[in-house]
Design a protein around this motif. Structure first.
Motif, PDB file in Angstrom:
ATOM      1  N   ASP A 173       0.828  -1.212   0.000  1.00 51.97           N
ATOM      2  CA  ASP A 173       0.000   0.000   0.000  1.00 51.97           C
ATOM      3  C   ASP A 173       0.860   1.259   0.000  1.00 51.97           C
ATOM      4  O   ASP A 173       0.539   2.237  -0.672  1.00 51.97           O
ATOM      5  N   LEU A 174       1.949   1.243   0.751  1.00 52.43           N
ATOM      6  CA  LEU A 174       2.860   2.383   0.786  1.00 52.43           C
ATOM      7  C   LEU A 174       3.512   2.595  -0.588  1.00 52.43           C
ATOM      8  O   LEU A 174       3.651   3.732  -1.048  1.00 52.43           O
ATOM      9  N   GLN A 177       0.968   4.205  -2.920  1.00 49.70           N
ATOM     10  CA  GLN A 177       0.485   5.528  -2.527  1.00 49.70           C
ATOM     11  C   GLN A 177       0.833   6.668  -3.495  1.00 49.70           C
ATOM     12  O   GLN A 177      -0.024   7.480  -3.817  1.00 49.70           O
ATOM     13  N   PRO A 178       2.074   6.757  -3.995  1.00 48.01           N
ATOM     14  CA  PRO A 178       2.399   7.884  -4.900  1.00 48.01           C
ATOM     15  C   PRO A 178       1.562   7.890  -6.200  1.00 48.01           C
ATOM     16  O   PRO A 178       1.520   8.897  -6.893  1.00 48.01           O
ATOM     17  N   LEU A 180      -1.718   7.140  -6.344  1.00 47.62           N
ATOM     18  CA  LEU A 180      -3.158   7.310  -6.058  1.00 47.62           C
ATOM     19  C   LEU A 180      -3.524   8.772  -5.880  1.00 47.62           C
ATOM     20  O   LEU A 180      -2.778   9.606  -5.486  1.00 47.62           O
TER      21      LEU A 180
END
Length: 180
Positions: A173-174, A177-178, A180
């Protein structure tokens, strides 16, 4: 997206421990076909999704290495573009390179995964913490693998492995993140 819940918990537990992903080239990062022109120049085709998965995995803290039985300038160029430091080519006997990486990174075999497609990969696969075969691997490799990808080598199989590791380690998920 891969459903981590559908993967055997033993595989997930092994993936959680990983600090190094080791890849074969021909048949894993490529589809295994070798192209030569009339002058003997060799060409390889790499999948962009595999490359991006490698970058994301490295950003998450897992190192990536290559051990190949063949030697090719295109492999050197592609691995350099991906920031891969450990590139061993022309190593038909891959255990020496494996041992060298363990010592250089100060890690244990169970903290490594190896992705292979043919019997040359078995010596390292059998010592790694997680042995992965691509979908179209030789049957003897698939029989001895802990896990097999859903797609063939050279067609996103490495990305599948990178996603599995990041999902197991809770870093997917991390990494996403960039975007989304």
């Amino acid at each position: 997206m891969m459903d981590i819940g559908s993967i055997d918990q033993t595989i997930v537990d092994k993936a959680k421990k990983l600090k190094l992903l080791i890849l074969d080239v021909d048949g894993v990062l490529t589809d295994g076909r070798l192209f030569f022109d009339d002058f003997g120049k060799e060409y390889k085709c790499f999948h962009a999704r595999d490359g991006h998965g490698i970058k994301l995995l490295r950003q998450s803290g897992v190192e990536v290495a290559v051990i190949s039985g063949r030697k090719s300038n295109s492999v050197e160029l592609r691995m350099r573009s991906l920031g891969i430091q450990f590139v061993y080519q022309g190593h038909e006997h891959k255990l020496a390179a494996f041992q060298e990486m363990l010592e250089a990174l100060n890690i244990e075999p169970e903290q490594t995964a190896h992705v292979g497609d043919d019997v040359l990969d078995l010596p390292v696969m059998l010592r790694a913490g997680l042995a992965v075969a691509v979908q179209d691997a030789h049957f003897a490799v698939k029989q001895r693998a802990d896990w097999c990808t859903r797609v063939p080598g050279g067609q996103g199989a490495v990305r599948e492995v990178c996603d599995l590791i990041m999902l197991a380690q809770g870093t997917f998920d991390l990494a996403l993140q960039p975007y989304l």
